[in-house]
Scaffold this active site. Structure first.
Site, PDB file in Angstrom:
ATOM      1  N   GLU A   1       4.019 -17.666   6.241  1.00  0.00           N
ATOM      2  CA  GLU A   1       2.545 -17.641   5.824  1.00  0.00           C
ATOM      3  C   GLU A   1       2.314 -18.497   4.641  1.00  0.00           C
ATOM      4  OE1 GLU A   1      -1.575 -16.305   5.507  1.00  0.00           O
ATOM      5  OE2 GLU A   1      -1.160 -16.309   7.755  1.00  0.00           O
TER       6      GLU A   1
ATOM      7  N   SER B   1      -3.128 -10.552  14.151  1.00  0.00           N
ATOM      8  CA  SER B   1      -2.835 -11.681  13.183  1.00  0.00           C
ATOM      9  C   SER B   1      -4.117 -13.196  14.433  1.00  0.00           C
ATOM     10  CB  SER B   1      -1.085 -13.758  13.039  1.00  0.00           C
ATOM     11  OG  SER B   1      -1.948 -14.413  12.291  1.00  0.00           O
TER      12      SER B   1
ATOM     13  N   HIS C   1       5.453 -12.511   8.470  1.00  0.00           N
ATOM     14  CA  HIS C   1       4.522 -13.429   9.012  1.00  0.00           C
ATOM     15  C   HIS C   1       3.876 -13.590   7.802  1.00  0.00           C
ATOM     16  CE1 HIS C   1       0.652 -14.663  10.403  1.00  0.00           C
ATOM     17  NE2 HIS C   1       1.663 -15.431  11.675  1.00  0.00           N
ATOM     18  N   ASN C   2       3.367 -12.749   7.163  1.00  0.00           N
ATOM     19  CA  ASN C   2       2.624 -13.007   6.453  1.00  0.00           C
ATOM     20  C   ASN C   2       2.669 -13.850   4.532  1.00  0.00           C
ATOM     21  OD1 ASN C   2       0.171 -12.349   7.816  1.00  0.00           O
ATOM     22  ND2 ASN C   2      -0.557 -10.919   5.191  1.00  0.00           N
TER      23      ASN C   2
ATOM     24  N   LYS D   1       4.502  -7.889  10.685  1.00  0.00           N
ATOM     25  CA  LYS D   1       3.004  -8.999   9.958  1.00  0.00           C
ATOM     26  C   LYS D   1       3.244  -9.114   8.326  1.00  0.00           C
ATOM     27  CE  LYS D   1      -1.108 -10.458  10.408  1.00  0.00           C
ATOM     28  NZ  LYS D   1      -2.068 -10.593   8.794  1.00  0.00           N
TER      29      LYS D   1
END
Length: 292
Positions: free
Chosen positions: A171, A112, A167-168, A164
């Protein structure tokens, strides 16, 4: 150390430069000969001394699979392949088995940082055995932000891309919240300067964040986002996050709603999706669709 880097696009090209600035040797291959250091994967492998580390930075799915298939025939026992793209974690497990048959190591790494990573560093989440991670560690140290944080050995193979992915998903939900708040502020007559309201939140509030800073940047460029069409794509990781939540019976109402909101953007010119599109362009250089 030496590194072979496959894929020199927006992320890969900047990563090559950051690693070189840290004093390492990077030999890059890309289908675009204007940015490549070598002209084939075979030439790339041939220029590296063993044990080799090859970092793959190409689109998830077929492109990653074909690259790993080719590398499996070119590399030697003790070499390591790192998948730094946005692959699904279940693909990592398959790639580790495929390469492991030939005693080639595999590490998956969620990256990221977008277009800002060259200067600020990249947040890294990686999965694999301690032995294979150790072979790549100098590169992780070169890519990560300054300081004690910004990288993590998240667990076994697949853990990096799973982290990840989550995480996205987070987001997605954060961007949606900013976008909804922005639309409501724009709607009422009593608030006359929405951009400055957003700017005022950058200091001293519990919702200050880098995404908020980027929202202000976008509003400085186009105060009411009049130039943008309210359309925002999804990269696929939001979908995978929701699917994983279903598989594990974990409720994710905010992340799920934010994914569905992007689907809604494809039906109408949504004001909220103008902000989502603007934020994705700001932090990742993702394309936006301008009004015709």
């Amino acid at each position: 150390m030496e590194l072979g880097l496959v894929g020199l696009g927006k992320m890969g090209g900047n990563m090559r430069e950051r690693i070189r600035r840290a004093g390492h040797t990077v030999i890059g291959y890309d289908r675009n000969p204007d940015v490549a250091d070598v002209h084939s994967l075979e030439e790339l492998v041939g220029k590296l001394k063993g044990p080799r580390v090859i970092w793959v930075m190409v689109p998830a799915g077929a492109a990653t699979q074909s690259t790993i298939d080719e590398l499996a025939d070119l590399l030697s026992p003790g070499d390591v392949v790192v998948d730094g793209g946005n692959s699904r974690w279940t693909d990592d497990e398959k790639h580790a088995v495929e390469l492991g048959i030939k005693d080639i190591g595999f590490v998956d790494c969620g990256v990221s940082g977008g277009v800002w990573g060259l200067e600020n560093g990249y947040a890294l989440m990686y999965g694999g055995t301690d032995e294979n991670v150790a072979k790549v560690q100098p590169i992780f140290d070169a890519l990560k932000p300054e300081g004690d944080f910004g990288s993590v050995h998240a667990g076994k193979v697949g853990a990096g891309h799973f982290a990840k992915m989550v995480h996205n998903g987070i987001e997605y939900a954060m961007m949606q919240a900013y976008a909804e708040g922005w639309e409501l502020l724009e709607k009422v007559d009593s608030v006359t300067d929405v951009r400055e309201v957003f700017r005022s939140w950058q200091e001293g509030t519990v919702i200050r964040s880098w995404l908020l800073d980027l929202a202000v940047n976008a509003l400085d460029d186009d105060e009411h986002l009049d130039k943008l069409r309210g359309f925002a794509a999804d990269s696929g990781e939001g979908r995978w996050t929701v699917e994983a939540a279903i598989d594990n019976a974990v409720p994710l109402p905010a992340i799920t709603a934010s994914l569905f909101a992007r689907f809604a953007s494809r039906q109408d010119d949504s004001p909220q999706m103008k902000m989502i599109a603007a934020l994705r362009n700001q932090f990742g250089g993702h394309a936006v669709e301008n009004k015709k």
